[in-house]
Design an enzyme around this catalytic site. Structure first.
Site, PDB file in Angstrom:
ATOM      1  N   ASP A  33      34.132  18.424  43.514  1.00  0.00           N
ATOM      2  CA  ASP A  33      34.066  19.144  42.231  1.00  0.00           C
ATOM      3  C   ASP A  33      33.292  18.257  41.257  1.00  0.00           C
ATOM      4  O   ASP A  33      33.485  17.044  41.246  1.00  0.00           O
ATOM      5  CB  ASP A  33      35.479  19.402  41.688  1.00  0.00           C
ATOM      6  CG  ASP A  33      35.508  20.543  40.688  1.00  0.00           C
ATOM      7  OD1 ASP A  33      36.170  21.561  40.962  1.00  0.00           O
ATOM      8  OD2 ASP A  33      34.859  20.424  39.624  1.00  0.00           O
ATOM      9  N   SER A 121      33.549  38.261  45.355  1.00  0.00           N
ATOM     10  CA  SER A 121      34.168  38.972  44.241  1.00  0.00           C
ATOM     11  C   SER A 121      33.976  40.476  44.348  1.00  0.00           C
ATOM     12  O   SER A 121      32.951  40.955  44.851  1.00  0.00           O
ATOM     13  CB  SER A 121      33.507  38.468  42.956  1.00  0.00           C
ATOM     14  OG  SER A 121      33.866  39.284  41.873  1.00  0.00           O
ATOM     15  N   TYR A 145      26.214  37.594  37.530  1.00  0.00           N
ATOM     16  CA  TYR A 145      27.274  36.922  38.295  1.00  0.00           C
ATOM     17  C   TYR A 145      27.499  37.627  39.627  1.00  0.00           C
ATOM     18  O   TYR A 145      27.513  36.991  40.694  1.00  0.00           O
ATOM     19  CB  TYR A 145      28.567  36.891  37.468  1.00  0.00           C
ATOM     20  CG  TYR A 145      29.761  36.456  38.273  1.00  0.00           C
ATOM     21  CD1 TYR A 145      29.861  35.157  38.750  1.00  0.00           C
ATOM     22  CD2 TYR A 145      30.785  37.366  38.592  1.00  0.00           C
ATOM     23  CE1 TYR A 145      30.953  34.761  39.507  1.00  0.00           C
ATOM     24  CE2 TYR A 145      31.873  36.974  39.346  1.00  0.00           C
ATOM     25  CZ  TYR A 145      31.954  35.675  39.799  1.00  0.00           C
ATOM     26  OH  TYR A 145      33.030  35.295  40.565  1.00  0.00           O
ATOM     27  N   LYS A 149      26.857  36.315  43.671  1.00  0.00           N
ATOM     28  CA  LYS A 149      27.861  36.322  44.752  1.00  0.00           C
ATOM     29  C   LYS A 149      27.334  37.114  45.953  1.00  0.00           C
ATOM     30  O   LYS A 149      27.529  36.719  47.110  1.00  0.00           O
ATOM     31  CB  LYS A 149      29.180  36.915  44.243  1.00  0.00           C
ATOM     32  CG  LYS A 149      29.928  36.003  43.283  1.00  0.00           C
ATOM     33  CD  LYS A 149      30.608  34.867  44.032  1.00  0.00           C
ATOM     34  CE  LYS A 149      31.131  33.775  43.127  1.00  0.00           C
ATOM     35  NZ  LYS A 149      31.763  32.653  43.824  1.00  0.00           N
ATOM     36  N   PHE A 173      39.810  40.592  43.648  1.00  0.00           N
ATOM     37  CA  PHE A 173      39.900  41.416  42.452  1.00  0.00           C
ATOM     38  C   PHE A 173      40.317  40.466  41.311  1.00  0.00           C
ATOM     39  O   PHE A 173      39.695  39.424  41.189  1.00  0.00           O
ATOM     40  CB  PHE A 173      40.786  42.645  42.726  1.00  0.00           C
ATOM     41  CG  PHE A 173      39.960  43.670  43.522  1.00  0.00           C
ATOM     42  CD1 PHE A 173      39.537  43.391  44.818  1.00  0.00           C
ATOM     43  CD2 PHE A 173      39.540  44.850  42.950  1.00  0.00           C
ATOM     44  CE1 PHE A 173      38.701  44.275  45.518  1.00  0.00           C
ATOM     45  CE2 PHE A 173      38.715  45.747  43.636  1.00  0.00           C
ATOM     46  CZ  PHE A 173      38.300  45.454  44.921  1.00  0.00           C
ATOM     47  N   LEU A 194      42.389  38.266  30.545  1.00  0.00           N
ATOM     48  CA  LEU A 194      43.404  39.008  29.792  1.00  0.00           C
ATOM     49  C   LEU A 194      44.770  38.310  29.763  1.00  0.00           C
ATOM     50  O   LEU A 194      45.337  38.112  28.684  1.00  0.00           O
ATOM     51  CB  LEU A 194      43.544  40.424  30.382  1.00  0.00           C
ATOM     52  CG  LEU A 194      44.568  41.304  29.669  1.00  0.00           C
ATOM     53  CD1 LEU A 194      44.143  41.593  28.237  1.00  0.00           C
ATOM     54  CD2 LEU A 194      44.771  42.617  30.431  1.00  0.00           C
ATOM     55  N   ILE A 211      42.248  44.702  22.432  1.00  0.00           N
ATOM     56  CA  ILE A 211      42.164  45.594  23.600  1.00  0.00           C
ATOM     57  C   ILE A 211      40.764  46.196  23.595  1.00  0.00           C
ATOM     58  O   ILE A 211      40.397  46.888  22.637  1.00  0.00           O
ATOM     59  CB  ILE A 211      43.233  46.709  23.511  1.00  0.00           C
ATOM     60  CG1 ILE A 211      44.641  46.090  23.547  1.00  0.00           C
ATOM     61  CG2 ILE A 211      43.053  47.731  24.629  1.00  0.00           C
ATOM     62  CD1 ILE A 211      45.765  47.106  23.414  1.00  0.00           C
ATOM     63  N   ARG A 290      34.104  46.518  26.013  1.00  0.00           N
ATOM     64  CA  ARG A 290      33.255  45.390  26.399  1.00  0.00           C
ATOM     65  C   ARG A 290      32.178  45.940  27.327  1.00  0.00           C
ATOM     66  O   ARG A 290      32.504  46.608  28.302  1.00  0.00           O
ATOM     67  CB  ARG A 290      34.120  44.345  27.122  1.00  0.00           C
ATOM     68  CG  ARG A 290      33.384  43.075  27.472  1.00  0.00           C
ATOM     69  CD  ARG A 290      34.329  42.001  27.970  1.00  0.00           C
ATOM     70  NE  ARG A 290      35.011  42.359  29.211  1.00  0.00           N
ATOM     71  CZ  ARG A 290      35.839  41.556  29.872  1.00  0.00           C
ATOM     72  NH1 ARG A 290      36.104  40.353  29.393  1.00  0.00           N
ATOM     73  NH2 ARG A 290      36.418  41.940  30.981  1.00  0.00           N
ATOM     74  N   GLY A 292      29.821  46.835  30.218  1.00  0.00           N
ATOM     75  CA  GLY A 292      29.872  46.550  31.654  1.00  0.00           C
ATOM     76  C   GLY A 292      31.261  46.653  32.271  1.00  0.00           C
ATOM     77  O   GLY A 292      31.426  46.371  33.453  1.00  0.00           O
TER      78      GLY A 292
HETATM   79  N1  UDP Z   1      40.500  42.686  28.317  1.00  0.00           N
HETATM   80  C1  UDP Z   1      40.886  43.068  27.037  1.00  0.00           C
HETATM   81  N2  UDP Z   1      40.955  42.097  26.077  1.00  0.00           N
HETATM   82  C2  UDP Z   1      40.660  40.793  26.309  1.00  0.00           C
HETATM   83  C3  UDP Z   1      40.276  40.415  27.626  1.00  0.00           C
HETATM   84  C4  UDP Z   1      40.212  41.397  28.589  1.00  0.00           C
HETATM   85  O1  UDP Z   1      41.161  44.244  26.763  1.00  0.00           O
HETATM   86  O2  UDP Z   1      40.723  39.977  25.378  1.00  0.00           O
HETATM   87  C5  UDP Z   1      40.455  43.713  29.384  1.00  0.00           C
HETATM   88  C6  UDP Z   1      39.093  43.877  30.017  1.00  0.00           C
HETATM   89  O3  UDP Z   1      38.348  44.874  29.356  1.00  0.00           O
HETATM   90  C7  UDP Z   1      39.465  44.295  31.444  1.00  0.00           C
HETATM   91  C8  UDP Z   1      40.803  43.623  31.691  1.00  0.00           C
HETATM   92  O4  UDP Z   1      41.306  43.280  30.399  1.00  0.00           O
HETATM   93  O5  UDP Z   1      39.657  45.686  31.506  1.00  0.00           O
HETATM   94  C9  UDP Z   1      40.694  42.365  32.536  1.00  0.00           C
HETATM   95  O6  UDP Z   1      39.692  41.543  31.974  1.00  0.00           O
HETATM   96  P1  UDP Z   1      39.440  40.062  32.486  1.00  0.00           P
HETATM   97  O7  UDP Z   1      38.364  39.487  31.605  1.00  0.00           O
HETATM   98  O8  UDP Z   1      40.733  39.338  32.563  1.00  0.00           O
HETATM   99  O9  UDP Z   1      38.923  40.243  33.965  1.00  0.00           O
HETATM  100  P2  UDP Z   1      37.703  41.107  34.572  1.00  0.00           P
HETATM  101  O10 UDP Z   1      38.287  42.418  34.996  1.00  0.00           O
HETATM  102  O11 UDP Z   1      36.667  41.238  33.510  1.00  0.00           O
HETATM  103  O12 UDP Z   1      37.249  40.292  35.735  1.00  0.00           O
END
Ligand code: UDP
Length: 332
Positions: A33, A121, A145, A149, A173, A194, A211, A290, A292
């Site tokens: 690492d 991923s 990203y 992968k 996931f 999240l 959210i 957000r 994407g």
């Molecule tokens: N999310 C949210 N608020 C945050 C961070 C994430 O609502 O501050 C939502 C995001 O839109 C997704 C889910 O939580 O639907 C999981 O997001 P995370 O970034 O943890 O993982 P990802 O699915 O992007 O790999």
């Protein structure tokens, strides 16, 4: 048995190292690492773990390690893993993830190491055409990203076809949770995931949790994801490793396997479960979507069950309990 683990001080890599030491009483781990994102404290203090503070891009430093140690297999985690950052700095991701992996593979080839477990991923699938997503789903990533992968998966396929390498790409996931004793856990800078963000809000370290949209086509309008515990991921890596190490001399194989629970949870459900586990009410605020973010990502893990005999053991509440214990007492 000797295994090289790249990204060993990262979130998922460090949980794998801990698990592998428990599961294989005589394993020797070569932990690589560069600590740009990993944490030295995440690695166990064990005579069976040798830590090499080097990057997978650094041939000069990595070559002598491989020459001296010749591992039986490699578990390859090292990568940058922020979707948003990958869109802003594509070359960072092409360099570190793709060129770094190709450099690693070149060195492995030089030293006759041809068994790889690769940390891939669900992002490689892109926008889901159907749910739950199985491995036959088209891979059509919608960000850099995910593309990196997929490129590494394809490089491994090339090495399988050209040189008989064996590999298993594990497509995770949403990795979540922490060590059951809270000795190690998730620590990203900046944190974007999240569950840690919600728990940090519960602890008062953040004002509120945003959210990202509540007008999706889901039951409560918030996005659905499939959260899978890091130790369930680690266990799947061990099972995949067992498969590659059991191959007879001259045989080779490859596979791609989803790792998820097949149970989706909405952002709102995650926040409610965090409130239940922490016993605190958590302030939320609905913000813009957000870019994407697909509405729903849920794995079909039938193949993991069939090929590896894997079953996830942690449900959402247990995942959040381990993350909460870590968040309250984290050392790094
Ligand atoms: N999310 C949210 N608020 C945050 C961070 C994430 O609502 O501050 C939502 C995001 O839109 C997704 C889910 O939580 O639907 C999981 O997001 P995370 O970034 O943890 O993982 P990802 O699915 O992007 O790999």
């Amino acid at each position: 048995m000797k295994i090289l683990v790249t990204g060993a001080a990262g979130y998922i890599g460090s949980h794998f190292v801990k698990k592998a030491l428990d599961r294989y009483p005589t394993v020797k781990v070569l932990a690589v690492d560069d600590l740009r994102e990993g944490h030295a404290q995440a690695l166990p203090d064990s005579e069976r773990v040798t830590f090499h503070n080097i990057s997978i891009a650094n041939s000069e430093a990595l070559d002598p390690v491989l020459a001296a140690e010749k591992p039986d297999a490699v578990v390859h985690y090292a990568a940058n893993a922020y979707v948003g950052e990958s869109q802003e700095k594509p070359f960072k991701y092409f360099d570190n993830n793709v060129a770094g992996s190709l450099n690693l593979f070149k060195l492995l080839a030089r030293h006759g190491v041809n068994k790889v477990i690769f940390s891939s991923s669900c992002t490689t699938y892109g926008n889901p055409e159907y749910i739950p997503i199985d491995e036959k789903h088209p891979q059509s990533p919608i960000n850099v990203y995910g593309i990196t992968k997929l490129m590494i998966e394809q490089a491994l396929m090339g090495l399988h076809l050209a040189s008989g390498w064996s590999y298993i790409s594990l497509r995770y996931f949403n990795a979540a949770g922490a060590d059951d004793q809270a000795a190690i856990g998730e620590s990203h800078e900046p944190e974007t995931h999240l569950i840690p963000l919600v728990l940090q809000t519960a602890l008062g370290r953040r004002e509120e949790i945003g959210i990202y949209g509540d007008d999706y086509d889901t039951e409560d309008g918030t996005c659905i994801r499939d959260y899978v515990h890091v130790y369930d991921l680690a266990e799947a890596h061990c099972l995949a490793l067992d498969k590659l190490l059991a191959l007879k001399e001259g045989d080779s194989t490859f596979d791609a396997i989803n790792l998820g629970t097949s149970r989706g949870a909405s952002v709102e459900e995650v926040i409610k479960t965090c409130e239940k586990v922490s016993g605190r009410s958590i302030k939320r605020k609905v913000t813009a979507r957000r870019p994407g973010d697909p509405a729903k990502l849920v794995a079909d893990y039938t193949r993991a069950k069939e090929i590896l005999g894997w079953e996830p053991k942690y449900d959402l509440e247990r995942i959040i309990e381990t993350a909460w214990a870590w968040e309250k007492s984290r050392q790094y």
